[in-house]
Motif scaffolding. Structure first.
Motif, PDB file in Angstrom:
ATOM      1  N   ARG A   1      10.418 -20.239 -33.144  1.00 33.04           N
ATOM      2  CA  ARG A   1       9.189 -19.491 -32.460  1.00 33.04           C
ATOM      3  C   ARG A   1       8.758 -20.083 -31.193  1.00 33.04           C
ATOM      4  N   GLN A   2       8.890 -21.391 -30.908  1.00 32.53           N
ATOM      5  CA  GLN A   2       8.442 -21.700 -29.606  1.00 32.53           C
ATOM      6  C   GLN A   2       9.458 -21.513 -28.578  1.00 32.53           C
ATOM      7  N   GLU A   3      10.761 -21.584 -28.893  1.00 30.39           N
ATOM      8  CA  GLU A   3      11.689 -21.133 -27.782  1.00 30.39           C
ATOM      9  C   GLU A   3      11.918 -19.774 -27.658  1.00 30.39           C
ATOM     10  N   GLY A   4      11.595 -19.165 -28.563  1.00 30.61           N
ATOM     11  CA  GLY A   4      11.298 -17.645 -28.237  1.00 30.61           C
ATOM     12  C   GLY A   4      10.308 -17.272 -27.393  1.00 30.61           C
ATOM     13  N   GLN A   5       9.392 -18.034 -27.513  1.00 29.93           N
ATOM     14  CA  GLN A   5       8.281 -17.666 -26.493  1.00 29.93           C
ATOM     15  C   GLN A   5       8.432 -18.013 -24.832  1.00 29.93           C
ATOM     16  N   HIS A   6       9.417 -19.331 -25.132  1.00 29.20           N
ATOM     17  CA  HIS A   6       9.724 -19.861 -23.616  1.00 29.20           C
ATOM     18  C   HIS A   6      10.657 -18.846 -23.059  1.00 29.20           C
ATOM     19  N   GLY A   7      11.572 -18.098 -23.914  1.00 25.99           N
ATOM     20  CA  GLY A   7      12.505 -17.124 -23.291  1.00 25.99           C
ATOM     21  C   GLY A   7      11.600 -15.986 -22.883  1.00 25.99           C
ATOM     22  N   ILE A   8      10.786 -15.549 -23.306  1.00 24.01           N
ATOM     23  CA  ILE A   8       9.959 -14.249 -23.000  1.00 24.01           C
ATOM     24  C   ILE A   8       9.268 -14.908 -21.709  1.00 24.01           C
ATOM     25  N   ALA A   9       8.487 -15.692 -21.669  1.00 22.10           N
ATOM     26  CA  ALA A   9       7.687 -16.084 -20.265  1.00 22.10           C
ATOM     27  C   ALA A   9       8.697 -16.341 -19.136  1.00 22.10           C
ATOM     28  N   HIS A  10       9.878 -16.995 -19.396  1.00 24.97           N
ATOM     29  CA  HIS A  10      10.731 -17.127 -18.351  1.00 24.97           C
ATOM     30  C   HIS A  10      11.587 -15.910 -17.978  1.00 24.97           C
ATOM     31  N   THR A  11      11.677 -15.039 -18.887  1.00 26.72           N
ATOM     32  CA  THR A  11      12.284 -13.789 -18.505  1.00 26.72           C
ATOM     33  C   THR A  11      11.351 -12.809 -17.644  1.00 26.72           C
ATOM     34  N   HIS A  12      10.185 -12.843 -17.588  1.00 30.41           N
ATOM     35  CA  HIS A  12       9.111 -12.453 -17.101  1.00 30.41           C
ATOM     36  C   HIS A  12       9.315 -13.129 -15.561  1.00 30.41           C
ATOM     37  N   PHE A  13       9.480 -14.509 -15.345  1.00 33.71           N
ATOM     38  CA  PHE A  13       9.451 -15.017 -14.128  1.00 33.71           C
ATOM     39  C   PHE A  13      10.793 -14.592 -13.571  1.00 33.71           C
ATOM     40  N   ASN A  14      11.965 -14.582 -14.163  1.00 34.92           N
ATOM     41  CA  ASN A  14      13.213 -14.127 -13.574  1.00 34.92           C
ATOM     42  C   ASN A  14      13.099 -12.645 -13.064  1.00 34.92           C
ATOM     43  N   GLN A  15      12.115 -11.961 -13.545  1.00 37.36           N
ATOM     44  CA  GLN A  15      12.196 -10.539 -12.924  1.00 37.36           C
ATOM     45  C   GLN A  15      11.452 -10.537 -11.453  1.00 37.36           C
TER      46      GLN A  15
ATOM     47  N   SER B   1      23.039 -23.829  -8.752  1.00 38.37           N
ATOM     48  CA  SER B   1      22.054 -23.111  -8.890  1.00 38.37           C
ATOM     49  C   SER B   1      21.381 -22.920  -7.921  1.00 38.37           C
ATOM     50  N   THR B   2      20.763 -24.126  -7.208  1.00 33.40           N
ATOM     51  CA  THR B   2      19.771 -24.220  -6.038  1.00 33.40           C
ATOM     52  C   THR B   2      20.609 -23.784  -5.014  1.00 33.40           C
ATOM     53  N   ASP B   3      21.790 -23.982  -4.812  1.00 33.19           N
ATOM     54  CA  ASP B   3      22.586 -23.643  -3.622  1.00 33.19           C
ATOM     55  C   ASP B   3      22.792 -22.010  -3.546  1.00 33.19           C
ATOM     56  N   LEU B   4      22.912 -21.487  -4.649  1.00 37.51           N
ATOM     57  CA  LEU B   4      23.115 -20.047  -4.700  1.00 37.51           C
ATOM     58  C   LEU B   4      21.689 -19.513  -4.225  1.00 37.51           C
ATOM     59  N   LEU B   5      20.579 -19.790  -4.841  1.00 37.37           N
ATOM     60  CA  LEU B   5      19.224 -19.387  -4.461  1.00 37.37           C
ATOM     61  C   LEU B   5      18.844 -19.377  -2.893  1.00 37.37           C
ATOM     62  N   LEU B   6      19.314 -20.596  -2.586  1.00 38.74           N
ATOM     63  CA  LEU B   6      19.133 -20.712  -1.010  1.00 38.74           C
ATOM     64  C   LEU B   6      19.942 -20.020  -0.282  1.00 38.74           C
ATOM     65  N   LYS B   7      21.306 -19.729  -0.629  1.00 43.42           N
ATOM     66  CA  LYS B   7      22.087 -18.953   0.120  1.00 43.42           C
ATOM     67  C   LYS B   7      21.622 -17.611   0.180  1.00 43.42           C
ATOM     68  N   ALA B   8      20.926 -17.242  -1.137  1.00 40.19           N
ATOM     69  CA  ALA B   8      20.408 -15.750  -1.180  1.00 40.19           C
ATOM     70  C   ALA B   8      19.209 -15.383  -0.284  1.00 40.19           C
TER      71      ALA B   8
ATOM     72  N   LYS C   1      12.566 -27.449  -3.032  1.00 42.54           N
ATOM     73  CA  LYS C   1      11.812 -27.799  -4.212  1.00 42.54           C
ATOM     74  C   LYS C   1      11.788 -26.680  -5.222  1.00 42.54           C
ATOM     75  N   THR C   2      11.236 -25.615  -4.252  1.00 42.95           N
ATOM     76  CA  THR C   2      11.053 -24.191  -5.063  1.00 42.95           C
ATOM     77  C   THR C   2      12.408 -23.762  -6.042  1.00 42.95           C
ATOM     78  N   ARG C   3      13.579 -24.027  -5.032  1.00 37.84           N
ATOM     79  CA  ARG C   3      14.720 -23.214  -5.543  1.00 37.84           C
ATOM     80  C   ARG C   3      15.298 -24.262  -6.564  1.00 37.84           C
ATOM     81  N   VAL C   4      14.961 -25.408  -6.586  1.00 38.35           N
ATOM     82  CA  VAL C   4      15.550 -26.283  -7.651  1.00 38.35           C
ATOM     83  C   VAL C   4      14.675 -25.758  -8.896  1.00 38.35           C
ATOM     84  N   MET C   5      13.425 -25.723  -8.952  1.00 38.28           N
ATOM     85  CA  MET C   5      12.688 -25.369 -10.173  1.00 38.28           C
ATOM     86  C   MET C   5      13.043 -23.975 -10.468  1.00 38.28           C
ATOM     87  N   ASP C   6      13.244 -23.132  -9.692  1.00 39.07           N
ATOM     88  CA  ASP C   6      13.691 -21.762  -9.919  1.00 39.07           C
ATOM     89  C   ASP C   6      14.971 -21.726 -10.746  1.00 39.07           C
ATOM     90  N   GLY C   7      15.926 -22.458 -10.181  1.00 34.39           N
ATOM     91  CA  GLY C   7      17.287 -22.425 -10.740  1.00 34.39           C
ATOM     92  C   GLY C   7      17.233 -23.180 -12.187  1.00 34.39           C
TER      93      GLY C   7
END
Length: 292
Positions: A79-93, A208-215, A36-42
């Motif tokens: 503007r909304q999409e720009g903020q979404h990108g910033i927040a999820h970029t942080h999560f990607n780190q 994407s889920t499979d790639l993350l679980l493989k990692a 479930k985590t990696r589905v959402m992360d992906g």
């Protein structure tokens, strides 16, 4: 003017929100469930590049917009999409810090987006954006209308997804309105884009889920077992994706408009709580408390 374009303030950009995302978030933050985590992360991993693609696809048509309300909607959508990108970029780190192949996956996405932008017409790219926006506008339906769906999820990540889902509902009609009233995209092209987008979304979710679980170190057999074990969660009678499959199909109806699908019943509860507190966590709690 299209009578669906009426409220100049239906889209509310909320900027510089602090979700408290840091390394203390559990690796498997969704009920300690790796799949479930990696589905959402992906899913969220691709949001920053996806938002950039959406903005790029709308940009060629902005100068052609004569209606001031639609022009404001496009500005607020951006503007909304720009903020979404910033927040999820942080999560990607945070995912990078876990050893996830974030850069490899984003590189593949950039190549795919560039392929679409160079091989498809501006109108078809806009239609693809409209289709993807329809998917994201239904996130709240799948994950936040029923209390049990997000049980056990880390409250900070849950608040991030809730905020994103709320804003996707607010601007769900913007690209569609540009597509239908400015670009004059045909019904056939709109439907073809939705079918193509559905296939891409489905394929990419599994990949994407499979790639993350493989990692994570799970073997091929373990990953396949997880996939089959979670099919009811995804596509069962009360699955998170099957819960809005009918709304996806509705997009293919002649005369369809995103406003034909109302916002989720608990949308006002998130809005009121956020306006009162300015806290996305408390707003998410109110959203869940009002869920079925």
């Amino acid at each position: 003017m299209n009578n669906r374009i009426s409220d100049p303030d239906r889209i509310i950009p909320r900027e510089n929100i602090d979700f408290g995302l840091d390394a203390s978030i559990p690796r498997y933050w969704y009920a300690n469930d790796p799949y479930k985590t990696r589905v959402m992360d992906g899913m969220q991993l691709y949001f920053p590049e996806g938002e950039r693609y959406f903005i790029t696809c709308v940009r060629p048509f902005r100068e052609q917009i004569s209606d001031p309300i639609l022009a404001k909607h496009v500005k607020d959508f951006t503007r909304q999409e720009g903020q979404h990108g910033i927040a999820h970029t942080h999560f990607n780190q945070l995912l990078r810090d876990q050893g996830m192949p974030v850069d490899e996956m984003l590189s593949m996405q950039k190549k795919r987006n560039n392929f679409w932008l160079t091989r498809f017409s501006q109108e078809f790219n806009l239609a693809l954006t409209g289709a993807f926006e329809h998917f994201t506008a239904l996130l709240a339906e799948g994950f936040f209308t029923r209390k049990q769906v997000m049980d056990g999820a880390d409250p900070r990540v849950k608040a991030l997804f809730a905020w994103h889902a709320i804003e996707e509902m607010e601007h769900k009609a913007v690209v569609f309105n540009v597509m239908s009233t400015v670009a004059k995209v045909s019904y056939f092209k709109r439907s073809a884009a939705m079918i193509y987008a559905t296939l891409e979304m489905t394929r990419e979710t599994y990949r994407s889920t499979d790639l993350l679980l493989k990692a994570d170190g799970f073997s091929w057999l373990e990953r396949k077992r997880m996939f089959f074990a979670h099919l009811p969660w995804m596509y069962g009678r009360n699955g998170v994706f099957s819960s809005f499959s009918g709304m996806i199909l509705a997009y293919l109806k002649p005369g369809f408009h995103p406003d034909d699908i109302p916002v989720v019943h608990n949308y006002p509860d998130w809005i009121q709580a956020y306006e009162r507190t300015g806290d996305p966590g408390q707003a998410c709690d109110a959203l869940i408390a009002a869920a079925y």
